[in-house]
Scaffold this motif. Structure first.
Motif, PDB file in Angstrom:
ATOM      1  N   VAL A   1       0.061   6.629   5.792  1.00 22.30           N
ATOM      2  CA  VAL A   1      -0.156   7.590   4.710  1.00 22.30           C
ATOM      3  C   VAL A   1       0.669   8.851   4.933  1.00 22.30           C
ATOM      4  O   VAL A   1       1.275   9.393   4.009  1.00 22.30           O
ATOM      5  N   ASN A   2       0.711   9.312   6.177  1.00 29.00           N
ATOM      6  CA  ASN A   2       1.428  10.555   6.473  1.00 29.00           C
ATOM      7  C   ASN A   2       2.934  10.385   6.302  1.00 29.00           C
ATOM      8  O   ASN A   2       3.627  11.316   5.870  1.00 29.00           O
ATOM      9  N   TYR A   3       3.453   9.199   6.631  1.00 28.21           N
ATOM     10  CA  TYR A   3       4.886   8.968   6.424  1.00 28.21           C
ATOM     11  C   TYR A   3       5.226   9.050   4.940  1.00 28.21           C
ATOM     12  O   TYR A   3       6.181   9.727   4.545  1.00 28.21           O
ATOM     13  N   VAL A   4       4.452   8.343   4.123  1.00 23.95           N
ATOM     14  CA  VAL A   4       4.737   8.334   2.679  1.00 23.95           C
ATOM     15  C   VAL A   4       4.565   9.738   2.105  1.00 23.95           C
ATOM     16  O   VAL A   4       5.422  10.226   1.355  1.00 23.95           O
ATOM     17  N   ARG A   5       3.466  10.388   2.458  1.00 27.21           N
ATOM     18  CA  ARG A   5       3.211  11.740   1.948  1.00 27.21           C
ATOM     19  C   ARG A   5       4.306  12.705   2.393  1.00 27.21           C
ATOM     20  O   ARG A   5       4.800  13.518   1.593  1.00 27.21           O
ATOM     21  N   GLY A   6       4.682  12.636   3.681  1.00 28.71           N
ATOM     22  CA  GLY A   6       5.695  13.559   4.197  1.00 28.71           C
ATOM     23  C   GLY A   6       7.042  13.387   3.526  1.00 28.71           C
ATOM     24  O   GLY A   6       7.755  14.364   3.281  1.00 28.71           O
ATOM     25  N   THR A   7       7.408  12.155   3.222  1.00 30.91           N
ATOM     26  CA  THR A   7       8.666  11.908   2.520  1.00 30.91           C
ATOM     27  C   THR A   7       8.555  12.348   1.064  1.00 30.91           C
ATOM     28  O   THR A   7       9.485  12.933   0.494  1.00 30.91           O
ATOM     29  N   ALA A   8       7.393  12.097   0.467  1.00 31.62           N
ATOM     30  CA  ALA A   8       7.199  12.401  -0.953  1.00 31.62           C
ATOM     31  C   ALA A   8       7.154  13.900  -1.239  1.00 31.62           C
ATOM     32  O   ALA A   8       7.340  14.307  -2.392  1.00 31.62           O
ATOM     33  N   VAL A   9       6.916  14.715  -0.228  1.00 33.93           N
ATOM     34  CA  VAL A   9       6.939  16.167  -0.432  1.00 33.93           C
ATOM     35  C   VAL A   9       8.279  16.599  -1.032  1.00 33.93           C
ATOM     36  O   VAL A   9       8.371  17.605  -1.746  1.00 33.93           O
ATOM     37  N   ASN A  10       9.336  15.822  -0.756  1.00 37.47           N
ATOM     38  CA  ASN A  10      10.671  16.170  -1.240  1.00 37.47           C
ATOM     39  C   ASN A  10      10.913  15.793  -2.703  1.00 37.47           C
ATOM     40  O   ASN A  10      11.915  16.201  -3.281  1.00 37.47           O
TER      41      ASN A  10
ATOM     42  N   ALA B   1       0.831  -1.209   0.000  1.00 37.60           N
ATOM     43  CA  ALA B   1       0.000   0.000   0.000  1.00 37.60           C
ATOM     44  C   ALA B   1       0.864   1.258   0.000  1.00 37.60           C
ATOM     45  O   ALA B   1       0.594   2.215  -0.738  1.00 37.60           O
ATOM     46  N   ALA B   2       1.904   1.254   0.832  1.00 35.70           N
ATOM     47  CA  ALA B   2       2.804   2.403   0.881  1.00 35.70           C
ATOM     48  C   ALA B   2       3.504   2.599  -0.462  1.00 35.70           C
ATOM     49  O   ALA B   2       3.617   3.729  -0.961  1.00 35.70           O
ATOM     50  N   ASN B   3       3.959   1.517  -1.068  1.00 32.33           N
ATOM     51  CA  ASN B   3       4.671   1.627  -2.343  1.00 32.33           C
ATOM     52  C   ASN B   3       3.749   2.089  -3.470  1.00 32.33           C
ATOM     53  O   ASN B   3       4.178   2.827  -4.369  1.00 32.33           O
ATOM     54  N   LEU B   4       2.485   1.662  -3.442  1.00 31.99           N
ATOM     55  CA  LEU B   4       1.529   2.142  -4.445  1.00 31.99           C
ATOM     56  C   LEU B   4       1.354   3.656  -4.328  1.00 31.99           C
ATOM     57  O   LEU B   4       1.290   4.373  -5.337  1.00 31.99           O
ATOM     58  N   GLN B   5       1.273   4.129  -3.093  1.00 35.66           N
ATOM     59  CA  GLN B   5       1.146   5.571  -2.879  1.00 35.66           C
ATOM     60  C   GLN B   5       2.421   6.295  -3.316  1.00 35.66           C
ATOM     61  O   GLN B   5       2.365   7.339  -3.982  1.00 35.66           O
ATOM     62  N   TRP B   6       3.574   5.753  -2.946  1.00 33.63           N
ATOM     63  CA  TRP B   6       4.863   6.349  -3.310  1.00 33.63           C
ATOM     64  C   TRP B   6       5.018   6.444  -4.827  1.00 33.63           C
ATOM     65  O   TRP B   6       5.455   7.473  -5.356  1.00 33.63           O
ATOM     66  N   GLU B   7       4.647   5.386  -5.540  1.00 33.00           N
ATOM     67  CA  GLU B   7       4.739   5.394  -6.999  1.00 33.00           C
ATOM     68  C   GLU B   7       3.809   6.437  -7.619  1.00 33.00           C
ATOM     69  O   GLU B   7       4.144   7.051  -8.642  1.00 33.00           O
ATOM     70  N   THR B   8       2.658   6.638  -6.993  1.00 35.63           N
ATOM     71  CA  THR B   8       1.736   7.660  -7.489  1.00 35.63           C
ATOM     72  C   THR B   8       2.339   9.053  -7.326  1.00 35.63           C
ATOM     73  O   THR B   8       2.225   9.903  -8.216  1.00 35.63           O
ATOM     74  N   TYR B   9       3.004   9.279  -6.210  1.00 38.73           N
ATOM     75  CA  TYR B   9       3.678  10.564  -5.996  1.00 38.73           C
ATOM     76  C   TYR B   9       4.846  10.743  -6.956  1.00 38.73           C
ATOM     77  O   TYR B   9       5.153  11.869  -7.364  1.00 38.73           O
ATOM     78  N   GLN B  10       5.513   9.657  -7.313  1.00 40.75           N
ATOM     79  CA  GLN B  10       6.607   9.744  -8.274  1.00 40.75           C
ATOM     80  C   GLN B  10       6.084  10.205  -9.638  1.00 40.75           C
ATOM     81  O   GLN B  10       6.735  10.988 -10.338  1.00 40.75           O
ATOM     82  N   ARG B  11       4.891   9.710 -10.009  1.00 32.62           N
ATOM     83  CA  ARG B  11       4.299  10.120 -11.298  1.00 32.62           C
ATOM     84  C   ARG B  11       3.815  11.561 -11.238  1.00 32.62           C
ATOM     85  O   ARG B  11       3.836  12.271 -12.245  1.00 32.62           O
ATOM     86  N   HIS B  12       3.362  11.984 -10.065  1.00 31.63           N
ATOM     87  CA  HIS B  12       2.776  13.318  -9.905  1.00 31.63           C
ATOM     88  C   HIS B  12       3.391  13.996  -8.677  1.00 31.63           C
ATOM     89  O   HIS B  12       2.798  13.988  -7.581  1.00 31.63           O
ATOM     90  N   PRO B  13       4.564  14.597  -8.807  1.00 29.08           N
ATOM     91  CA  PRO B  13       5.277  15.143  -7.645  1.00 29.08           C
ATOM     92  C   PRO B  13       4.521  16.242  -6.901  1.00 29.08           C
ATOM     93  O   PRO B  13       4.826  16.519  -5.727  1.00 29.08           O
ATOM     94  N   TRP B  14       3.538  16.867  -7.527  1.00 30.09           N
ATOM     95  CA  TRP B  14       2.747  17.912  -6.885  1.00 30.09           C
ATOM     96  C   TRP B  14       1.680  17.348  -5.958  1.00 30.09           C
ATOM     97  O   TRP B  14       1.100  18.056  -5.134  1.00 30.09           O
TER      98      TRP B  14
END
Length: 296
Positions: A215-224, A157-170
């Protein structure tokens, strides 16, 4: 199964019927009793689902009629034949290319070749547009069969979210943990992820805190991700290449923090932190898992 995922499933189902055109603007939505009968839930769960739909603007109350689909929720056609999905795709294209600061109703209208006011026949404001774009990004996720074990399930689940952020960094900037949007793509992610905790001896509050923490861990890291992409464009170097270059300039100082040969980038930080988060959740969830086996 806890009440929270149950009412969210009902909300997602109603949203899906609206998106697919089974329920159109002005159509009555299922009543509390109809929901109780169809989904086999208590009145409190049915009421919670309808309240969530009303608070998010999906449905509205009409005097002497009852709860109906709100007119602005359906991807309706204007005189020019414009679909709401087209607006969302155009907005995502702009955000992917130039980031959220470039996203505006005027920019989307220019991308579609229509007058800005045309968009307001489909959307109330930019705030709704950004929610719909975030939901569309999550709707791209293809969910695999859940792996066995809560840890493997949450990792996927975390990796699916992380990959989505990789496609859409905003995207991380649009995801709220404490005020989540109740839209189909976002809800589907939540429901799929929470299935990892089914059968464990967890109260609804703890379930949601486990979910929110992940969710917050993945989102917080993905902000970068976005800022790192900008930095790479500005410097022409990846973070690893930048570290090597800095070592050549400030070798002794950099070496005190980052010894030569050390791999440190956003991906490694994400992967390391995720496993440590799962280690921490093990202290909470393993006793519940053991309790379930004992009862079984």
């Amino acid at each position: 199964m806890s009440e929270a995922p149950r009412y969210l499933r009902i909300v997602a189902a109603v949203e899906r019927r609206i998106a697919e055109g089974d329920l159109r603007p002005g159509d009555r939505v299922p009543t509390t009793r109809a929901i109780m009968h169809e989904w086999g839930v208590a009145m409190s769960t049915a009421t919670k689902a309808l309240t969530t739909l009303r608070q998010s603007g999906v449905i509205e109350a009409v005097p002497r009629v009852g709860a109906v689909v709100a007119a602005r929720r359906l991807p309706s056609r204007s005189a020019g034949g414009l679909e709401r999905d087209e607006i969302v795709r155009a907005a995502m294209k702009i955000a992917d290319a130039a980031g959220l600061p470039a996203l505006s109703m005027r920019a989307v209208a220019a991308e579609l070749g229509v007058a800005t006011m045309t968009l307001y026949r489909h959307l109330d404001a930019k705030a709704e547009l950004t929610q719909l774009v975030a939901d569309a990004a999550f709707a791209e996720i293809t969910y695999p069969d859940p792996p066995p074990g809560w840890r493997s399930h949450l990792r996927v689940a975390a990796n699916l979210q992380w990959e989505t952020y990789q496609r859409h960094p905003w995207l991380p900037r649009l995801v709220s943990i404490v005020r989540p949007a109740t839209l189909p793509g976002l809800l589907e992610y939540g429901v799929w992820t929470l299935r990892a905790l089914d059968g464990l001896d967890l109260d609804p509050t703890t379930r949601l805190h486990v979910y929110g923490t992940l969710v917050n861990y993945v989102r917080g890291t993905a902000v970068n991700i976005e800022s790192e992409a900008v930095a790479e464009l500005d410097t022409g170097m990846t973070s690893r290449q930048w570290t090597v270059a800095r070592t050549a300039v400030d070798g002794p100082l950099v070496a005190r923090v980052t010894p030569p040969g050390t791999d440190l980038d956003l991906e490694s930080l994400y992967a390391f932190g995720l496993e440590r988060l799962l280690d921490g959740l093990t202290l909470l969830l393993t006793p519940r898992e053991a309790s379930r086996r004992d009862l079984g």
